[in-house]
Every structure is written in structure tokens, then in C-alpha cells.
Design an enzyme around this catalytic site. Sequence first.
Site, PDB file in Angstrom:
ATOM      1  N   THR A 158       0.866  -1.190   0.000  1.00 46.87           N
ATOM      2  CA  THR A 158       0.000   0.000   0.000  1.00 46.87           C
ATOM      3  C   THR A 158       0.901   1.238   0.000  1.00 46.87           C
ATOM      4  OG1 THR A 158      -0.245  -0.251   2.411  1.00 46.87           O
ATOM      5  CG2 THR A 158      -2.021  -1.093   1.010  1.00 46.87           C
ATOM      6  N   LYS A 184       3.931  -6.951   3.960  1.00 44.21           N
ATOM      7  CA  LYS A 184       3.688  -5.536   3.684  1.00 44.21           C
ATOM      8  C   LYS A 184       3.417  -4.860   5.013  1.00 44.21           C
ATOM      9  CE  LYS A 184       0.304  -3.407   3.504  1.00 44.21           C
ATOM     10  NZ  LYS A 184      -0.415  -2.468   4.472  1.00 44.21           N
ATOM     11  N   THR A 195       0.792  -3.773  12.435  1.00 47.73           N
ATOM     12  CA  THR A 195      -0.163  -3.644  11.344  1.00 47.73           C
ATOM     13  C   THR A 195       0.475  -4.084  10.049  1.00 47.73           C
ATOM     14  OG1 THR A 195      -1.990  -2.210  11.399  1.00 47.73           O
ATOM     15  CG2 THR A 195      -0.289  -1.493  10.033  1.00 47.73           C
ATOM     16  N   GLU A 281       6.140   4.792   7.399  1.00 51.94           N
ATOM     17  CA  GLU A 281       5.750   5.921   6.559  1.00 51.94           C
ATOM     18  C   GLU A 281       6.559   7.165   6.917  1.00 51.94           C
ATOM     19  OE1 GLU A 281       1.172   4.583   5.622  1.00 51.94           O
ATOM     20  OE2 GLU A 281       1.583   5.837   7.370  1.00 51.94           O
ATOM     21  N   ASN A 403      -0.284  10.520   5.821  1.00 53.04           N
ATOM     22  CA  ASN A 403      -1.530  10.095   6.449  1.00 53.04           C
ATOM     23  C   ASN A 403      -2.617  11.158   6.447  1.00 53.04           C
ATOM     24  OD1 ASN A 403      -1.326   7.241   7.686  1.00 53.04           O
ATOM     25  ND2 ASN A 403       0.678   8.162   8.030  1.00 53.04           N
ATOM     26  N   THR A 408      -7.779  10.069   0.369  1.00 59.74           N
ATOM     27  CA  THR A 408      -8.053  10.837  -0.842  1.00 59.74           C
ATOM     28  C   THR A 408      -6.877  10.873  -1.805  1.00 59.74           C
ATOM     29  OG1 THR A 408      -7.412  12.859   0.329  1.00 59.74           O
ATOM     30  CG2 THR A 408      -9.749  12.298   0.273  1.00 59.74           C
TER      31      THR A 408
END
Length: 408
Positions: A158, A184, A195, A281, A403, A408
Amino acid sequence: MSQSLFELVPSGTIVTPQGFQAAGLHCGLKKTERNDLGVIVCSVPAAAAAVYTTNLFQAAPLQVTRQSLMNGTLRAVVVNSGNANACTGQQGEQDAYTMRSQTASQLGLAEDDVAVASTGVIGELLKMDCVTSGITQLPVAIGNQPEHAEEFCQAILTTDLVKKEICVAVQVNGRQVHIAGAAKGSGMIHPNMATMLAFMTTDAAISGEHLQQLLRTTTDQTFNMITVDGDTSTNDMLVAMASGLAGHEELTPEHPDWDAFVAGFRHVCEHLAKSIARDGEGATKLVEVVVNGAVSDLSARAIAKTVIGSSLVKSAMFGADANWGRVIAAVGRAGEPVNVNTVDIRLGDIVVLTDSRPVPFDEEAALKYLQGDTVQIVVDLHYGEGQALAWGCDLTYDYVRINAAYRT
């Protein structure tokens, strides 16, 4: 455990263990052309085990996979990215079961032979026309070459920047046994579990019961010891499958080569866990926290996870700031027994605290060390024999940027 008990397979993938094939393709769930549907298939009924997120809101695929695993074996796992199929009600459950039945039909398997996993945005229904179209294309895309494993690895990503995979080999009864994994995970990472989605394959002969016990124990030492942002997902899942095709005597804790297998299995899990933490991230570095001298290993784990999960510690690591005060404050709020007069802290080899008192250190050397891509924080409590390792990353401006607009 010693790496001498196993060896890395540099070009190994999840299809290196005997009996396994994989595929990945783009079916239209993602807005880009990146792969978003994949499958791992075993040529024989594989002993199987799994661990799942502890989040109370669990995505529909977890329910399906639990049901498929009731008999302790699997033949395949189908996974999509781009949509978590979580908090989607009865329709989401129906869609997850449809994914299972359609995959089983296309591969000529019983429905209970197939596990299902999903990752992506929460609260949106799957585009089942895309999923169905993709599943019909999987059979011709499946193979056991490195490129097939690569397509699968790309299909599960992702916000990840890089794929995570590894393969090791161990000797069991004089036969070579492979253990491989792909995962992942980049954001919404926090025990328990981290996660993520992770998949392990091996050609070892081992019962589902022993595989489950080993998986749970190893997960507690690896995947449950990483954090990126303190958030635990609805979709976390780790599935392990063992084909048994290596042809050795069945592995049990009494087997003379059990320790070698456990060492290889642990290394695969630790490598994948650290790879997820490193690819957090927006992250610029991997941070490892070592806790020694706790009253127990469980206590050490709790303290290590508190330190690695501290936003203040993570921010200091991003700024290359040798602010040991943030570390000791995290130790003190972990809710574990600590002698407040005996704590030592090191940043790599640089001692910054002895017996809970600051000591002079070279600020420039500390700055240079903390600017590296791997940082180790060592906390010695001098209060017992408990030890633990935890992994995470720094907290950067990019984490917020990624994030803030994830949906969107």
C-alpha cells in the site's frame, strides 16, 4: 539464536520452498496501475497456522481465514490491496466469502482450502467486479519463478516504499529445508500484532499444531515488538504454510534439528519485522531498542515497546537529538518495576546515563551517530535478568503528509 544454524538464500523467494507458486496482477482496486491482487498456492495440502490483529474491529477476511484454518491445512491464500474490506457489515463478509469461493473455483480447490487477506482503506466496499475479473486471471499468471514472487510482493503493498521478502535454508535430517516470507507494512504499525500482512512458506514437514505454537511464540518476539505510529489495524494477519515436501522426519520440539528450524524461522520473522519498521511511513532510519536487566522478559518487552513507541523519542531520533531524558521518561511510565537509581542508557556505544545520572559525552559524536540510518538505544536496568528487543523508526514531517491524505 546463532546464524550458523541456517544460511541466507540470496535469490530466494516465497516460491523457493518446494510445492509453492504465486502470482500478482492489477485488477483495478488501486487508482494507479500497481498490482493489487495476488495469490500463493501450494500443490499439496499444507499444514497451516495464523495469528491475527488484536483490534476488536476485525475485517471480514479474518473471519473467512479463521474458518478455512479450522482443519489445520490450506492450499492457497488470496490477497488484495487498496481496500481493507473492514467495517463493511454483512456485505463485506459476503464479499470476503465470495473471494474465497471464486478463488477456489478458479484453482480447482475446496472453499475451505483458501484463506483470504485484504489491506487498504477501511470502510469502503470492495469493487467486486474488479476482484472477480482479477481472480479469473490468476490461474494463467501463477508460477514458481522469481518473477511470479515479485508480482505477488508488489500486489500486497500500500504505502510501502519497498517490498519485504527473505528466504533461508536449514538442514533437517541431512535434507535442505527452505523457509521464506513476504510482508507488507509501513503505517498503522503497533503491537499486537504490528499492522501488516505477512505470508510464510516452507517445505518442512511439521504439524499444524507445532507450526501454530512456533508461529505464536516467534510473533511475540518479532512482529509484536515493532511499532511505527501506535495504531493497530483491523486487518493484521500472518499466515504460515508448510508443504512437507522436503521429505524429512516430521519436526517436533524433540527432533534433533528443531533448534535449527526455529532459528531459521525466527530469522525470517525478525527480518520482515525490522523491514516493516525501517519502511515506516516517512521514516529515515530504523531504531532498535535493547532493554537488559528487567525483572522478566515480559517486563523488558513492555519497557522496550514503550520507549520505541514514544512520539517524543521518535521525534528526537528524527532530529538526531541525544535527548536521553525522553528515553528515561518512557522507561518510567511503562508501568513495570524499575530501580530508579540504577538505570544506564547508551546511544550506540555512547554512554549518556549511568546509575540514572547524566555523564559527560561528545555531543558531536552523538549527533553523527544519530544521523545514521540505523540507531540503537540500549537501556540497562540492573534489576533482573529480563531482556528484550524492539524496533521502530523516527517520526518525520512526511508521516503527517502521507496520512493526512491517505483516503483521498
